[in-house]
Design a protein around this motif. Structure first.
Motif, PDB file in Angstrom:
ATOM      1  N   ASP A 105       0.871  -1.172   0.048  1.00  0.00           N
ATOM      2  CA  ASP A 105       0.058  -0.037   0.030  1.00  0.00           C
ATOM      3  C   ASP A 105       0.807   1.330   0.057  1.00  0.00           C
ATOM      4  O   ASP A 105       1.606   1.647   0.930  1.00  0.00           O
ATOM      5  N   HIS A 168      -2.055   3.659   8.936  1.00  0.00           N
ATOM      6  CA  HIS A 168      -2.521   2.310   9.832  1.00  0.00           C
ATOM      7  C   HIS A 168      -1.561   1.325   9.633  1.00  0.00           C
ATOM      8  O   HIS A 168      -0.392   1.354   8.897  1.00  0.00           O
ATOM      9  N   HIS A 175      -5.704  -2.826   6.567  1.00  0.00           N
ATOM     10  CA  HIS A 175      -5.896  -2.102   7.636  1.00  0.00           C
ATOM     11  C   HIS A 175      -5.873  -2.698   8.882  1.00  0.00           C
ATOM     12  O   HIS A 175      -6.792  -3.104   9.345  1.00  0.00           O
ATOM     13  N   CYS A 199       1.719   1.992   7.644  1.00  0.00           N
ATOM     14  CA  CYS A 199       1.665   2.949   6.578  1.00  0.00           C
ATOM     15  C   CYS A 199       1.689   4.261   7.080  1.00  0.00           C
ATOM     16  O   CYS A 199       0.492   4.528   8.074  1.00  0.00           O
ATOM     17  N   GLU A 201       0.834   8.248   5.856  1.00  0.00           N
ATOM     18  CA  GLU A 201       0.147   8.576   4.558  1.00  0.00           C
ATOM     19  C   GLU A 201      -0.391  10.146   4.868  1.00  0.00           C
ATOM     20  O   GLU A 201      -1.469  10.486   5.260  1.00  0.00           O
ATOM     21  N   GLU A 232       2.248   8.409   0.568  1.00  0.00           N
ATOM     22  CA  GLU A 232       2.170   7.240   1.508  1.00  0.00           C
ATOM     23  C   GLU A 232       3.577   6.166   1.182  1.00  0.00           C
ATOM     24  O   GLU A 232       3.793   5.865   0.170  1.00  0.00           O
TER      25      GLU A 232
HETATM   26 MG    MG Z   1      -3.054   3.422   3.242  1.00  0.00          MG
END
Ligand code: MG
Ligand code: MG
Length: 262
Positions: A105, A168, A175, A199, A201, A232
């Protein structure tokens, strides 16, 4: 208790985030006035599958596409369409993968052709605020240390921080705990431990921090219609410097990203 990852899990997460990073660079090379966000989505889907992964966003919570394309005042979760990018737009592309049962991600905001200097300042400050947060992602620190660093940098540059959407944990779910807000107080929140993968972001607005959701049920926009930027990276917390699992290097080495010192 937050889930920490084994060395093997961290390598699977790194592999995913490297595929996402390369996908974003591939899309960066295609960005120009006239290309549609739908064309970018189709290329992302194909590129991810060619690299042995599957798109992590497609069908996630019912999301209809393989990337999120958020143009100008769209903050995040924009749906690819037949919209043709125009000179002076900015586009945040957020991309995810699944391979070995784990997620990638990562997101990057690209300028389209020549962009207003005020908006370029927003992009640079948002990207910098992400790296300020990463500097604090060290075992023994707390989640609030990350948010505080991001917020300080963004607000000192004259911009505002979106509060409702946050970073997250990342693992076999896209998540996971903890939530990683882009604002906060030093020394507050969950303690960061070695092997925690998160992550970070930042979503930073040129105008006010307030947002609204489109009728499509996905797209988040600024209330005042002014531009918003989003960067991110996925990182693994270690005892010392964070281990950054994704990278902007592929994007910025092909000179499709923003020019920065960092
Ligand atoms: Mg994310
Ligand atoms: Mg993302």
């Amino acid at each position: 208790m937050l889930k920490v990852k084994s060395a093997e899990e961290i390598e699977w997460l790194r592999e995913n985030n490297q595929i996402v990073s390369k996908t974003l660079a591939e899309l960066g090379r295609m960005i120009r006035p006239g290309i549609t966000t739908g064309e970018l989505d189709r290329r992302a889907d194909e590129f991810i599958r060619d690299h042995g992964a599957v798109p992590g966003f497609l069908g996630y919570g019912g999301f209809p596409n393989s990337i999120c394309t958020s143009v100008n005042d769209a903050v995040v979760h924009g749906i690819p369409s037949d919209y043709e990018l125009q000179e002076g737009d900015i586009i945040s592309i957020d991309c995810g993968t699944i391979k070995h049962g784990y997620y990638g991600d990562t997101a990057y905001t690209f300028p389209v052709g020549e962009v207003d200097e005020s908006v370029m300042r927003l992009l640079r400050a948002t990207r910098e605020s992400l790296f300020k947060g990463i500097e604090k992602a060290v075992a023994g620190n707390r989640v609030g240390d990350i948010g505080h660093a991001v917020q300080q940098h963004a607000e000192n540059a004259g911009f505002s921080v979106v509060r409702e959407m946050v970073g997250h944990g990342l693992g076999s779910n896209m998540h996971e705990s903890p939530e990683v807000p882009n604002y906060g107080k030093q020394g507050r929140g969950s303690k960061l431990r070695e092997g925690l993968v998160i992550c970070i972001e930042p979503m930073i607005n040129l105008g006010s921090r307030n947002i609204k959701q489109d009728r499509d049920g996905w797209t988040i926009r600024t209330m005042d219609g002014k531009p918003s930027a989003h960067y991110e990276l996925a990182i693994s917390v270690s005892n010392g410097k964070a281990d950054v699992l994704s990278t902007f290097d592929y994007i910025e080495q092909s000179s499709t990203g923003i020019q920065t010192q960092q």
